[in-house]
Design a protein around this motif. Structure first.
Motif, PDB file in Angstrom:
ATOM      1  N   MET A 100       9.806  -2.605   1.989  1.00  0.00           N
ATOM      2  CA  MET A 100      10.302  -2.783   0.389  1.00  0.00           C
ATOM      3  C   MET A 100      10.716  -1.672  -0.594  1.00  0.00           C
ATOM      4  O   MET A 100      12.167  -2.581  -0.944  1.00  0.00           O
ATOM      5  CB  MET A 100       8.800  -3.171  -0.308  1.00  0.00           C
ATOM      6  CG  MET A 100       8.168  -4.494   0.257  1.00  0.00           C
ATOM      7  SD  MET A 100       7.108  -4.822  -1.341  1.00  0.00           S
ATOM      8  CE  MET A 100       5.650  -6.166  -0.038  1.00  0.00           C
ATOM      9  N   MET A 101      10.881  -0.789  -0.732  1.00  0.00           N
ATOM     10  CA  MET A 101      11.758   0.418  -1.131  1.00  0.00           C
ATOM     11  C   MET A 101      12.477   0.842  -0.919  1.00  0.00           C
ATOM     12  O   MET A 101      13.941   0.789  -0.715  1.00  0.00           O
ATOM     13  CB  MET A 101      10.625   1.249  -1.380  1.00  0.00           C
ATOM     14  CG  MET A 101       9.106   1.478  -2.156  1.00  0.00           C
ATOM     15  SD  MET A 101       9.415   0.214  -3.994  1.00  0.00           S
ATOM     16  CE  MET A 101       8.289  -0.428  -3.383  1.00  0.00           C
ATOM     17  N   ASP A 102      13.082   0.376   0.539  1.00  0.00           N
ATOM     18  CA  ASP A 102      14.213   0.505   1.322  1.00  0.00           C
ATOM     19  C   ASP A 102      14.723  -0.773   1.265  1.00  0.00           C
ATOM     20  O   ASP A 102      15.780  -0.160   0.917  1.00  0.00           O
ATOM     21  CB  ASP A 102      13.514   0.937   2.675  1.00  0.00           C
ATOM     22  CG  ASP A 102      13.358   2.166   3.071  1.00  0.00           C
ATOM     23  OD1 ASP A 102      12.869   3.105   2.287  1.00  0.00           O
ATOM     24  OD2 ASP A 102      12.695   2.387   4.226  1.00  0.00           O
ATOM     25  N   ALA A 103      14.152  -1.741   1.387  1.00  0.00           N
ATOM     26  CA  ALA A 103      15.290  -2.573   0.682  1.00  0.00           C
ATOM     27  C   ALA A 103      15.906  -2.680  -0.484  1.00  0.00           C
ATOM     28  O   ALA A 103      17.078  -3.277  -0.923  1.00  0.00           O
ATOM     29  CB  ALA A 103      14.611  -3.899   1.371  1.00  0.00           C
ATOM     30  N   ALA A 104      15.240  -2.638  -0.800  1.00  0.00           N
ATOM     31  CA  ALA A 104      15.278  -1.872  -2.576  1.00  0.00           C
ATOM     32  C   ALA A 104      16.739  -1.394  -2.757  1.00  0.00           C
ATOM     33  O   ALA A 104      18.045  -1.293  -3.741  1.00  0.00           O
ATOM     34  CB  ALA A 104      14.378  -2.018  -3.821  1.00  0.00           C
ATOM     35  N   ALA A 105      16.412  -0.310  -2.148  1.00  0.00           N
ATOM     36  CA  ALA A 105      17.164   0.745  -2.646  1.00  0.00           C
ATOM     37  C   ALA A 105      18.496   0.256  -2.071  1.00  0.00           C
ATOM     38  O   ALA A 105      19.490   0.981  -1.892  1.00  0.00           O
ATOM     39  CB  ALA A 105      16.426   2.458  -1.834  1.00  0.00           C
ATOM     40  N   ASP A 106      18.846  -0.172  -0.845  1.00  0.00           N
ATOM     41  CA  ASP A 106      19.807  -0.415  -0.492  1.00  0.00           C
ATOM     42  C   ASP A 106      20.729  -1.869  -0.397  1.00  0.00           C
ATOM     43  O   ASP A 106      21.568  -1.688  -1.034  1.00  0.00           O
ATOM     44  CB  ASP A 106      19.498  -0.872   1.181  1.00  0.00           C
ATOM     45  CG  ASP A 106      18.584  -0.389   2.275  1.00  0.00           C
ATOM     46  OD1 ASP A 106      19.055   0.783   2.086  1.00  0.00           O
ATOM     47  OD2 ASP A 106      18.299  -0.573   3.381  1.00  0.00           O
ATOM     48  N   LEU A 107      19.975  -2.103  -1.287  1.00  0.00           N
ATOM     49  CA  LEU A 107      20.573  -3.682  -2.248  1.00  0.00           C
ATOM     50  C   LEU A 107      21.115  -2.665  -3.739  1.00  0.00           C
ATOM     51  O   LEU A 107      21.861  -4.037  -3.659  1.00  0.00           O
ATOM     52  CB  LEU A 107      19.800  -4.287  -2.820  1.00  0.00           C
ATOM     53  CG  LEU A 107      18.819  -5.320  -1.367  1.00  0.00           C
ATOM     54  CD1 LEU A 107      17.832  -6.539  -2.033  1.00  0.00           C
ATOM     55  CD2 LEU A 107      20.531  -5.990  -0.807  1.00  0.00           C
ATOM     56  N   SER A 108      20.240  -2.351  -3.748  1.00  0.00           N
ATOM     57  CA  SER A 108      20.675  -1.021  -5.511  1.00  0.00           C
ATOM     58  C   SER A 108      22.401  -0.409  -4.680  1.00  0.00           C
ATOM     59  O   SER A 108      22.973  -0.762  -5.597  1.00  0.00           O
ATOM     60  CB  SER A 108      20.055  -0.140  -5.875  1.00  0.00           C
ATOM     61  OG  SER A 108      20.775   0.457  -6.716  1.00  0.00           O
ATOM     62  N   ARG A 109      21.978   0.187  -3.918  1.00  0.00           N
ATOM     63  CA  ARG A 109      23.376   0.807  -3.641  1.00  0.00           C
ATOM     64  C   ARG A 109      24.436  -0.463  -3.252  1.00  0.00           C
ATOM     65  O   ARG A 109      25.962   0.358  -3.219  1.00  0.00           O
ATOM     66  CB  ARG A 109      23.353   1.187  -2.427  1.00  0.00           C
ATOM     67  CG  ARG A 109      23.184   2.471  -1.966  1.00  0.00           C
ATOM     68  CD  ARG A 109      23.040   3.318  -1.032  1.00  0.00           C
ATOM     69  NE  ARG A 109      21.728   3.069   0.406  1.00  0.00           N
ATOM     70  CZ  ARG A 109      20.849   3.350   0.700  1.00  0.00           C
ATOM     71  NH1 ARG A 109      19.952   4.391  -0.918  1.00  0.00           N
ATOM     72  NH2 ARG A 109      19.775   3.070   1.010  1.00  0.00           N
ATOM     73  N   LEU A 110      24.920  -1.815  -3.134  1.00  0.00           N
ATOM     74  CA  LEU A 110      25.218  -2.568  -3.059  1.00  0.00           C
ATOM     75  C   LEU A 110      25.646  -3.243  -4.451  1.00  0.00           C
ATOM     76  O   LEU A 110      26.169  -4.487  -4.665  1.00  0.00           O
ATOM     77  CB  LEU A 110      25.135  -3.604  -2.193  1.00  0.00           C
ATOM     78  CG  LEU A 110      24.647  -2.832  -0.942  1.00  0.00           C
ATOM     79  CD1 LEU A 110      24.553  -4.056   0.030  1.00  0.00           C
ATOM     80  CD2 LEU A 110      26.180  -2.586  -0.686  1.00  0.00           C
ATOM     81  N   GLY A 111      25.042  -3.220  -5.679  1.00  0.00           N
ATOM     82  CA  GLY A 111      24.960  -3.818  -6.387  1.00  0.00           C
ATOM     83  C   GLY A 111      24.341  -5.300  -6.997  1.00  0.00           C
ATOM     84  O   GLY A 111      24.218  -6.155  -7.719  1.00  0.00           O
ATOM     85  N   ARG A 112      22.988  -5.022  -6.309  1.00  0.00           N
ATOM     86  CA  ARG A 112      22.028  -5.842  -6.159  1.00  0.00           C
ATOM     87  C   ARG A 112      20.690  -5.441  -6.050  1.00  0.00           C
ATOM     88  O   ARG A 112      20.511  -4.300  -6.826  1.00  0.00           O
ATOM     89  CB  ARG A 112      22.455  -5.956  -4.677  1.00  0.00           C
ATOM     90  CG  ARG A 112      23.777  -6.892  -4.214  1.00  0.00           C
ATOM     91  CD  ARG A 112      23.750  -7.326  -2.511  1.00  0.00           C
ATOM     92  NE  ARG A 112      22.876  -8.503  -2.392  1.00  0.00           N
ATOM     93  CZ  ARG A 112      22.600  -9.144  -0.700  1.00  0.00           C
ATOM     94  NH1 ARG A 112      23.557  -8.254  -0.161  1.00  0.00           N
ATOM     95  NH2 ARG A 112      22.716 -10.014  -1.069  1.00  0.00           N
ATOM     96  N   SER A 113      19.804  -6.088  -6.278  1.00  0.00           N
ATOM     97  CA  SER A 113      17.944  -6.096  -6.388  1.00  0.00           C
ATOM     98  C   SER A 113      17.338  -6.819  -5.517  1.00  0.00           C
ATOM     99  O   SER A 113      18.205  -8.256  -5.079  1.00  0.00           O
ATOM    100  CB  SER A 113      18.099  -6.180  -8.135  1.00  0.00           C
ATOM    101  OG  SER A 113      18.389  -8.094  -8.517  1.00  0.00           O
ATOM    102  N   LEU A 114      16.448  -6.582  -5.537  1.00  0.00           N
ATOM    103  CA  LEU A 114      14.897  -7.076  -4.611  1.00  0.00           C
ATOM    104  C   LEU A 114      13.838  -7.448  -5.649  1.00  0.00           C
ATOM    105  O   LEU A 114      13.579  -6.136  -6.736  1.00  0.00           O
ATOM    106  CB  LEU A 114      14.228  -5.921  -3.426  1.00  0.00           C
ATOM    107  CG  LEU A 114      13.354  -7.168  -3.099  1.00  0.00           C
ATOM    108  CD1 LEU A 114      13.315  -8.212  -1.956  1.00  0.00           C
ATOM    109  CD2 LEU A 114      12.568  -6.364  -2.385  1.00  0.00           C
ATOM    110  N   THR A 115      13.926  -8.799  -5.975  1.00  0.00           N
ATOM    111  CA  THR A 115      13.230  -9.423  -6.821  1.00  0.00           C
ATOM    112  C   THR A 115      11.458  -9.194  -6.709  1.00  0.00           C
ATOM    113  O   THR A 115      11.804 -10.329  -6.317  1.00  0.00           O
ATOM    114  CB  THR A 115      13.973 -10.320  -8.494  1.00  0.00           C
ATOM    115  OG1 THR A 115      14.511 -10.083  -8.983  1.00  0.00           O
ATOM    116  CG2 THR A 115      12.405 -10.492  -9.105  1.00  0.00           C
TER     117      THR A 115
END
Length: 149
Positions: free
Chosen positions: A71-86
């Motif tokens: 979960m943390m890795d997916a959120a960090a990956d999305l953050s680098r793309l300007g996105r988020s995991l809710t």
């Protein structure tokens, strides 16, 4: 949820891709044996949707460190793309774990707390007193309440 596609389905864990909102709904026990497939399901959901993702955890019973790391890795990956995991519909028990461990500060991770109105006063008080124990799940090994996976 307008459309659902099973992306990981075993006797103890199920991840289903959702379209509305885009993301995954997970159910059961997210043990270490499921973490790699779960991480792949998160990457697949991210590739299929251009915006933010929602991880519906209403049916999550237990989660391993490996599952949390996914979960943390997916959120960090999305953050680098300007996105988020809710992470939504997370039990008070799991929300407390995220906060105590500091994982709620992970870039790209948004924790949607459960509405206090969904909990009765006695249940809410019990959750607050329980620390890292989930009071509504007995420990399979000895029947005590409060096992941490």
């Amino acid at each position: 949820m307008t459309s659902m596609q099973h992306v990981s389905d075993t006797a103890s864990f199920r991840a289903v891709r959702t379209d509305d909102p885009p993301g995954l709904a997970i159910r059961g026990d997210l043990g270490p044996e499921h973490a790699v497939r779960f991480a792949g399901a998160l990457r697949g959901a991210a590739a299929a949707a251009p915006g933010n993702l929602c991880l519906d955890c209403e049916g999550l019973d237990t989660v391993s460190v490996e599952g949390l790391r996914a979960m943390m890795d997916a959120a960090a990956d999305l953050s680098r793309l300007g996105r988020s995991l809710t992470v939504c519909r997370l039990s008070p028990y799991f929300l407390r774990i995220f906060r105590l461990a500091g994982w709620d500060q992970t870039p790209g991770l948004v924790l949607e707390p459960p509405a206090a109105a969904e909990l009765g006063n006695s249940e809410l008080a019990r959750v607050r007193r329980s620390g890292l124990r989930r009071p509504d799940r007995p420990d399979a090994a000895d029947g005590r309440h409060g096992a941490v996976a």
